[in-house]
Design an enzyme around this catalytic site. Structure first.
Site, mmCIF file in Angstrom:
data_model
loop_
_atom_site.group_PDB
_atom_site.id
_atom_site.type_symbol
_atom_site.label_atom_id
_atom_site.label_comp_id
_atom_site.label_asym_id
_atom_site.label_seq_id
_atom_site.Cartn_x
_atom_site.Cartn_y
_atom_site.Cartn_z
ATOM 1 C CG HIS A 108 -3.103 -0.610 -4.971
ATOM 2 N ND1 HIS A 108 -1.760 -0.494 -5.162
ATOM 3 C CD2 HIS A 108 -3.332 -1.905 -4.671
ATOM 4 C CE1 HIS A 108 -1.186 -1.680 -4.974
ATOM 5 N NE2 HIS A 108 -2.118 -2.560 -4.684
ATOM 6 C CG ASP A 111 0.670 -5.533 -5.798
ATOM 7 O OD1 ASP A 111 -0.367 -4.864 -5.667
ATOM 8 O OD2 ASP A 111 1.404 -5.856 -4.835
ATOM 9 C CD GLU A 126 -2.762 -2.449 -1.122
ATOM 10 O OE1 GLU A 126 -3.206 -3.495 -0.647
ATOM 11 O OE2 GLU A 126 -1.583 -2.361 -1.547
ATOM 12 C CD GLU A 127 1.630 -2.717 -2.500
ATOM 13 O OE1 GLU A 127 1.644 -3.364 -1.451
ATOM 14 O OE2 GLU A 127 1.402 -3.232 -3.608
ATOM 15 C CG ASP A 150 -4.378 -5.246 -4.800
ATOM 16 O OD1 ASP A 150 -3.412 -5.276 -5.590
ATOM 17 O OD2 ASP A 150 -4.273 -4.946 -3.600
ATOM 18 C CG HIS A 210 5.135 -6.877 -2.483
ATOM 19 N ND1 HIS A 210 4.727 -7.022 -1.166
ATOM 20 C CD2 HIS A 210 4.083 -6.331 -3.141
ATOM 21 C CE1 HIS A 210 3.477 -6.578 -1.050
ATOM 22 N NE2 HIS A 210 3.053 -6.168 -2.228
#
Lengths: 457, 457
Positions: free
Chosen positions: A277, A289, A323-324, A351, A422
């Site tokens: 993504h 990510d 996506e997130e 991912d 994240h």
């Protein structure tokens, strides 16, 4: 006896010459990727020249254009956008939380925090006492104490889980649903322990969802060191907290999956999808990510073109949007597949970061899995095997449309992932070139094998 | 039939209850290490408070004292030094090399270089034309052109070797013996491509040996980017180079292995050794090489004491001195073992970095190896298996004294090791806590199993 021997010999020779052909082609792909791979350079561009790519941001738009331009340059049969309305959450400001008092005495101690994705702002500074609980069980037991408080969930990562995604699964429920679970009993805000393994104090954001039945209270993740300190303090005494967040939604926004395709020469309506993504959180470069998954996907396209590989089946290289905090890109891809009657036999997502690959996880029938598992010996020289159970957030919707679709995921070594997942530390500098390229090697190998032999047992 | 079934059942129950006991104890060790492990904190002290620890340096002395003090604090039966004369090479200054002319035109372009360990200084600035060769074959073919030149060996790391130690083995011969091979034909100095996989320009040192038959000419490693540029230039035209190095030897120096011991309760004269080496190069903190091995060793001692484990056999935890440029510590340990008639049944070294462990390599008879291999299932939850062929520079001498000694090594993932090996980038910041601890888990597991079941098939 002679007949049987001859038969066996034929079968064996047949198998071994197939295996040798495959093993040689996979070695060619590996050598090309490890020597001339562009994944690392592309990742540099995506992370350093574009940067964080939250859905709806200008960088998100730039990333889609960049992805299309770069995939076109690799020469697939076609590259196209799939547009759809995407979530458009904004952080809105610099999230703030500070202890302001302990046991009635003034004590100012700011904490490292990040608001959770999709959470709403606090509408000004709120101040309340902290109720620290170990888990939902304790919350339920102490529900009468919750009203008017900021609930802190000590959702610490279990360090004994060697597969770190298991610890993430266990603790992640506090991030996703902690706010509404506490709002139900009158909490005015929540805080969680960052879902992290890192020996540092960087807070880790990530998506959450409100239960519409309860007020949308602010929600933040606290850096690991501060979280532990807060828990120790609040378990012993009365901690007074101030907190301010600014999250809000803008109207949904047209954003785009980027899809490249090489048409199959024998079975054009059998689709094999691989992807990652494009979007990331706003606070980092989204290097692992999922910049890694994006450039893995582009590298597999590159190596197939570089070696002039003509697939039997149609191969799709997909850079998913949003996506997130919405999975809107993945859902749209599945919707389009259904509308166009595409037969998706297999989809793989990368991912879980650009670390050394350990296995290709595959979710399939027992019979089909046996066939895939036999390919483990072909992946072994590249450090991988085929294991049962693969998944990917963006490809899950394909399986809901057609449960026969084999769903696969690259499974890299997971020790470092939740150090930076994240958090602001998910940057290009924390990606290793060889580890990243080796992921592409193993994805290329499994895509090649599925293309050659299909998914039927 | 019934008899056979009963027998089988007994054997199976017997095996499975043993396996269950072992699996539970290994899980206890893993939980203790992953939760309370001190390896990372100890590594911080060793790398940041002591720093680089070349044999013979004050830091080398401090490291030995630090190792003894910290192992004593863990409470083994005894901790002692093994003193011996160690190599005492000094870099002596800041190594220098610069292109000064190309095709007869002046062009000043300094290169990132490091003198090779054990190499002698240039006695002032030397200036000569560069002869660039791909390998020894080309050197032999062009031996008549060598006289008076600086030979550059393009000993580039083969990026297609997924096991990076294989590429190191291939290219490493230029570092070790390139100087004398070129001096034989009258070269006045040599340069090599750094033995590295890194996409950067840091030069990587490492030990070399002179053939006493030829002049001891200066020898440097060039950073990867500069090395590629130099090779391209020198293959096309005439490159004039200046070079100065300062290496020399001080008189040999008393240095120390640090040995901790827990006496075996059943077979005290069966010794199991595990260890890493305390010394490092001077240009970095020796974090992966071999701070990791040092703190792995200390962590296994710690967990055994923390869980009150009483070994059947005598376990030795050894921090070896002077591995990098002499193997004097390893040799002395073996000499002492022979002098004291110790029966060393197995020795394991951790000297391939603090990365996620992939296997325990074991060199043993076929029959013994079968037994060890059956333990793979006990290591699998911790990401490892038992593979054939383990080694370690410091434990090799034990096997020369007693070929029956099983020689083992921790085999971590090797993708990142040669990015930083012997370069300034081998620092604490490049070690991941969980990866480091997981190495200790797997070492503890295999040492436990050998202690419980010995090495006889």
């Amino acid at each position: 006896m002679r007949v049987i021997s001859t038969l066996c010999l034929t079968v064996l020779v047949g198998f071994s010459s197939i295996a040798q052909k495959d093993s040689l082609f996979i070695k060619r792909m590996s050598d090309e990727i490890m020597t001339n791979g562009k994944a690392y350079d592309l990742l540099y561009e995506l992370t350093k020249k574009i940067g964080g790519r939250l859905a709806g941001s200008p960088q998100g738009q730039q990333a889609a254009e960049w992805g299309k331009r770069n995939m076109e340059a690799l020469g697939p049969d076609r590259v196209f956008f799939q547009s759809h309305k995407m979530m458009n959450w904004k952080r809105g400001g610099t999230d703030f939380a500070s202890i302001v008092g302990v046991n009635g005495e003034s004590r100012i101690q700011p904490l490292a925090v990040l608001a959770l994705g999709n959470s709403m702002g606090s509408n000004g500074m709120i101040e309340a006492e902290v109720l620290a609980v170990a888990n939902f069980d304790e919350l339920e037991k102490r529900k009468d104490e919750v009203k008017g408080k900021i609930v802190y969930f000590h959702s610490v990562f279990d360090p004994t889980k060697i597969q770190t995604f298991r610890a993430y699964g266990e603790s992640g429920v506090y991030r996703r649903s902690g706010a509404s679970r506490a709002a139900k009993y009158g909490a005015v805000g929540i805080m969680i322990h960052s879902l992290s393994t890192a020996p540092d104090n960087a807070p880790h954001t990530g998506s959450m969802v409100y239960d519409p039945a309860y007020p949308k209270i602010p929600a933040v993740a606290v850096g690991p060191d501060d979280a532990k300190m807060l828990y120790a303090l609040a378990k012993k005494g009365k901690v007074q907290m101030q907190m301010q967040t600014y999250g809000y939604f803008l109207p949904e926004f047209e954003d785009r999956n980027v899809v490249a395709e090489i048409k199959g020469s024998e079975f054009p309506n059998e689709y094999i999808t691989l992807g990652g993504h494009l979007d990331s959180w706003d606070v980092n470069e989204g290097a692992h990510d999922d910049g890694a998954g994006v450039v893995h996907t582009m590298e597999v396209l590159r190596v197939m073109k570089a070696l002039n590989y003509k697939p039997k089946r149609t191969i799709r290289f997909v850079l998913f949007a949003n996506e997130e905090n919405g999975v809107r890109g993945g859902n749209e891809y599945a919707n389009q597949a259904k509308l166009n009657n595409e037969n998706h036999i297999m989809a793989l997502e990368s991912d879980e970061g650009g670390f050394t690959p350990r296995s290709i996880g595959m979710t399939a029938s027992k019979e089909a899995f046996k066939k895939f598992q036999a390919w483990s010996s072909l992946l072994k020289p590249y450090g991988c095997e085929v294991t049962f159970g693969g998944s990917g957030t963006d490809i899950g919707p394909l399986a809901r449309i057609n449960p026969a679709t084999v769903i696969a995921g690259l499974v890299p070594d997971s020790q470092r992932y939740f150090d930076l997942h994240h958090a602001k530390t998910d940057v290009f500098e924390n990606v290793n070139k060889r580890e990243l390229l080796l992921g592409a090697v193993n994805i290329a190998a499994i895509i090649y094998l599925v293309d050659q032999y299909g998914v039927n047992p």
